[in-house]
Design an enzyme around this catalytic site. Sequence first.
Site, short mmCIF file in Angstrom:
data_model
loop_
_atom_site.label_atom_id
_atom_site.label_comp_id
_atom_site.label_asym_id
_atom_site.label_seq_id
_atom_site.Cartn_x
_atom_site.Cartn_y
_atom_site.Cartn_z
N LYS A 158 0.84 -1.19 0.00
CA LYS A 158 0.00 0.00 0.00
C LYS A 158 0.88 1.24 0.00
O LYS A 158 1.57 1.51 0.98
CB LYS A 158 -0.91 0.04 1.24
N ASP A 175 4.69 13.23 -7.14
CA ASP A 175 5.85 13.96 -7.66
C ASP A 175 7.18 13.42 -7.14
O ASP A 175 8.18 14.14 -7.14
CB ASP A 175 5.74 15.46 -7.34
N HIS A 207 -6.15 -3.32 12.28
CA HIS A 207 -5.62 -3.55 10.94
C HIS A 207 -4.20 -2.99 10.79
O HIS A 207 -3.54 -3.23 9.79
CB HIS A 207 -6.54 -2.94 9.89
N LYS A 217 -0.21 -2.44 11.10
CA LYS A 217 0.97 -3.28 11.24
C LYS A 217 2.14 -2.36 11.55
O LYS A 217 2.70 -1.71 10.67
CB LYS A 217 1.27 -4.04 9.96
N ASP A 274 12.83 -0.30 20.97
CA ASP A 274 13.48 0.58 21.95
C ASP A 274 13.00 2.03 21.88
O ASP A 274 13.74 2.97 22.16
CB ASP A 274 15.00 0.52 21.78
#
Length: 545
Positions: free
Chosen positions: A194, A199, A436, A438, A443
């Site tokens: 995704k 530009d 949904h 991810k 750290d």
Amino acid sequence: MSHCLEEIHEAQVVAAGKAQGRWLRRFGPFAGSAMAAALLTACASLPEPASRTPSQALADTAGTRLGRALAPGQAQHPGQSVFYPLSSGPDALVARLALARGAERSLDLQYYIFDGDLTGKTLLAAVVAAADRGVRVRLLLDDLHLSGQDRELAAIDAHPNIEVRLFNPFANRSARWLEFATDFRRLDRRMHNKSMTADNQLTVVGGRNIGDPYFSASTATDFSDFDVLAGGPVVPQVSAVFDDYWNGAASYPVASLMPAPADAQAEVQALRTYLDEHAAEARGSDYARELLDSGMAQALEGGKVPAYWGQGSVIADQAVKVTLPPEDNSSHAIPKLVHLLDSAQRELALVSPYFVPNATAVDWLAGMARRGVRVGILTNSFAATDVSAVHAGYAPTRKALLAAGIQLYELKPSAYAEMAHEGHRSLISKSRASLHAKSYMVDRHLLFVGSLNLDPRSARLNTEMGVVVDNAALCTQLGAALDERLLDVAYKVMLEPDPAGGEPKLVWVTRDNGLLRTYDSEPDMSVFQHFGQGLLRLLPLQEEL
């Protein structure tokens, strides 16, 4: 095709013959072919690779409006990239609309799902308007969710400044279910990436597909998701990933897969008219008003978009992954991600909606905990997940993870109701929450944001991508926000010792209206559903999840 399905999850639906078109419904639903016709066309083949013309991201775009806007900050932070987190659905859509409206030279869009609903048509209208201004548009879509949409795709592709390509497409455009049954090994490999880049200066990368559930505009399911808007040296890296897929052997121009419109100019004008009518209707909607009030819209209007500068890089599968055997990891992103996560010295925070660790992954996480790393994982609860089979693959690993000292949280379907008083939830969406996003944090200074789930399908079968951000301030802010409300929006899964000395049992602890509550059985799971989960665990689905 249900909005809810995401990984193999869709493949099984298609195989069952339930796939439906998800794009513009101007021309009516797909009617399907008769069985005899389907059998006669089952041997359809894809066109020769010579039908695709290579193209690359534009390199000389520093003089564009977006390039000029970035230049002062880049001069102050040489070699670094700038990032802006997109946590809310309205912010994420506004950012994409801003890219489409601000582009002067090029727009590159790469998506697994691009629905023809309220938000999908709104973004498509902005993309077509950019093409009308002379912007070169390259639209790369995975073909799994595009059943019955060939006429619409051909109309979009007929625009002189837009080219549409489909990734790993079905050769048989009228009997996809039959081809899926006969060519499962190829069609099981999907492009899950995704990204949207304007530009070659600004990009949005993350977990969101294009569709109402991803932008808090759905009344059924509201996906809790996360993207970043980025500028600087990381953007050409994203563009290089796009070019790899766009020019790869698995991407086919729409023009090579289906007949061109008899009157291309008329089709394009009909498309414009349709989108204009949608835009006029949408402007007066409650969701449109919410977009105008979003934090991103206000920041753009005031010219004060919060900036987090730091080193940025891209982790991505190569497009060739889908043509190689799953066990060949030479083109895979997972080894690079594991190397990043393995660098944790103090804390590792993992947010993955589809979390299905195999025995090796469980041992690896347990090893990190043994060397003193505080490992925390947030995934979906049974009631929040959109794919029951994934929960069945994940649930048996809980006791081993908890015994190793790993903290485990499961998102509640009521998470948005819990956050409503804090202003985190869309005023439009009345739906259940489903994780949904991810994102993986090391750290509290390294952050991966992308499409890659911690499951076998992301590792072996689908293609994935994401960006790595090195910025302690951003990570600290995100981590603190999550810590503050985690027990309100999720169940903390724990092991409770058996007083009789037997095996410890699982309990789920959460905070409801300020009071702690403990469940001694899986929340929101009926006896029938518990039985169904047991059956799913018996099926040989592990590598497909």
